[in-house]
Design an enzyme around this catalytic site. Structure first.
Site, mmCIF file in Angstrom:
data_model
loop_
_atom_site.group_PDB
_atom_site.id
_atom_site.type_symbol
_atom_site.label_atom_id
_atom_site.label_comp_id
_atom_site.label_asym_id
_atom_site.label_seq_id
_atom_site.Cartn_x
_atom_site.Cartn_y
_atom_site.Cartn_z
ATOM 1 C CB THR A 1 -51.211 -90.807 -66.323
ATOM 2 O OG1 THR A 1 -51.692 -90.261 -65.100
ATOM 3 C CG2 THR A 1 -51.258 -92.324 -66.232
ATOM 4 C CB CYS A 2 -46.580 -89.557 -63.462
ATOM 5 S SG CYS A 2 -46.601 -87.754 -63.643
ATOM 6 C CB SER A 3 -47.594 -88.410 -58.762
ATOM 7 O OG SER A 3 -47.238 -89.694 -58.307
ATOM 8 C CB SER B 1 -50.847 -87.273 -63.498
ATOM 9 O OG SER B 1 -50.139 -87.269 -64.727
#
Length: 285
Positions: free
Chosen positions: A232-234, A260
């Site tokens: 996951t990230c932004s 995300s």
């Protein structure tokens, strides 16, 4: 086959007459429109790929800021790029491969032969090879794309990932900890996620680090070849870059959560953790 191709090997393939299609995916969060950079100079024969409109589907905020395009929309974009059956695609950018990795991850799910140019535009320029400085409209292709397969996790998969393996948050530490407010409703991370920024896998020269270096970095956060991982990230862009690093390392069990944090933080009732540890202080969206 490696998901990366070097500048020298790409130049040799092009010179040999191999059916290589170049995709210019210049994009970054602070300058989402990369076409002006493309027009000022790009690899010869490259077509411009609009990450915001072709590698994502605008207008679905409940799915995050860069939700995946549907199969029909992506197929139409690929045909606009002039892709034919049997073409070998190479994506590049000028941001250490982060945007190009989104193209690699997405197109690979739909059965295309795609690699990322290691070092990207900067490595090509540094090699002294020529650029093209005009727009290029490709003759439309006729390729058909199957539905995407594999490598995908949704918001509920992310919620249970820490119990089944590792939920890997690849944002910068200040965003993971909730110290910096962004354009999403709240700051923090998904409880149970461990932090390993995707820039960890980028060497100072802009090339991706070696498989051994990537495996060592992953081992430090409890990931080995058999670990089930959700990344996951932004908004699903940097996550694809870490998925590229997993592929280089030879680790097959990583899935990307495209929504995300931009989706999680808009889903009412989801818990939010702040601080440096996976579950330091927990509140609710």
């Amino acid at each position: 086959m490696s998901p990366l191709v070097s500048v020298d090997d790409l130049a040799a393939e092009i010179s040999s007459g191999a059916p290589v299609r170049l995709l210019d995916v210049r994009w970054r969060l602070d300058r989402a429109e990369g076409r002006p950079d493309y027009l000022s100079g790009h690899l010869p024969g490259a077509v411009y790929v609009d990450l915001e409109r072709e590698l994502a589907q605008p207008g679905l905020p409940e799915l995050g800021r860069h939700p995946l395009p549907d199969r029909a929309g992506l197929e139409a974009a690929v045909r606009r790029w002039g892709v034919l059956a049997g073409d070998r695609l190479v994506a590049y950018d000028d941001n250490d491969g982060v945007a190009a990795a989104r193209a690699w991850w997405l197109l690979r799910r739909h059965g295309l032969d795609v690699r990322v140019l290691d070092g990207g535009f900067r490595a090509w320029v540094a090699s002294g090879r020529r650029l093209e400085r005009s727009d290029r409209a490709a003759i439309p292709g006729d390729i058909g794309l199957p539905e995407g397969v594999g490598g995908l996790a949704d918001v509920d998969d992310a919620a249970v990932a820490p119990r089944r393996g590792v939920l890997l948050d690849v944002r910068a530490p200040q965003h993971y900890r909730g110290q910096v407010g962004g354009i999403d409703p709240v700051a923090g991370h998904i409880p149970g996620a461990v932090n390993l920024p995707t820039v960890t896998h980028i060497a100072p020269d802009g090339l991706l680090r070696s498989p051994a270096e990537i495996r060592a970095a992953l081992a430090a956060v409890g990931v080995d070849r058999d670990t089930e991982v959700v990344i996951t990230c932004s908004s699903g862009i940097a996550s694809a870059h870490t998925a590229l690093a997993f592929a280089v390392a030879g680790y097959p069990n990583a899935r990307v959560f495209p929504g995300s944090w931009s989706q999680w933080s808009r889903d009412r009732g989801r818990p939010v953790a702040t601080g440096a540890s996976p579950a330091a202080a927990i509140g609710v969206v």
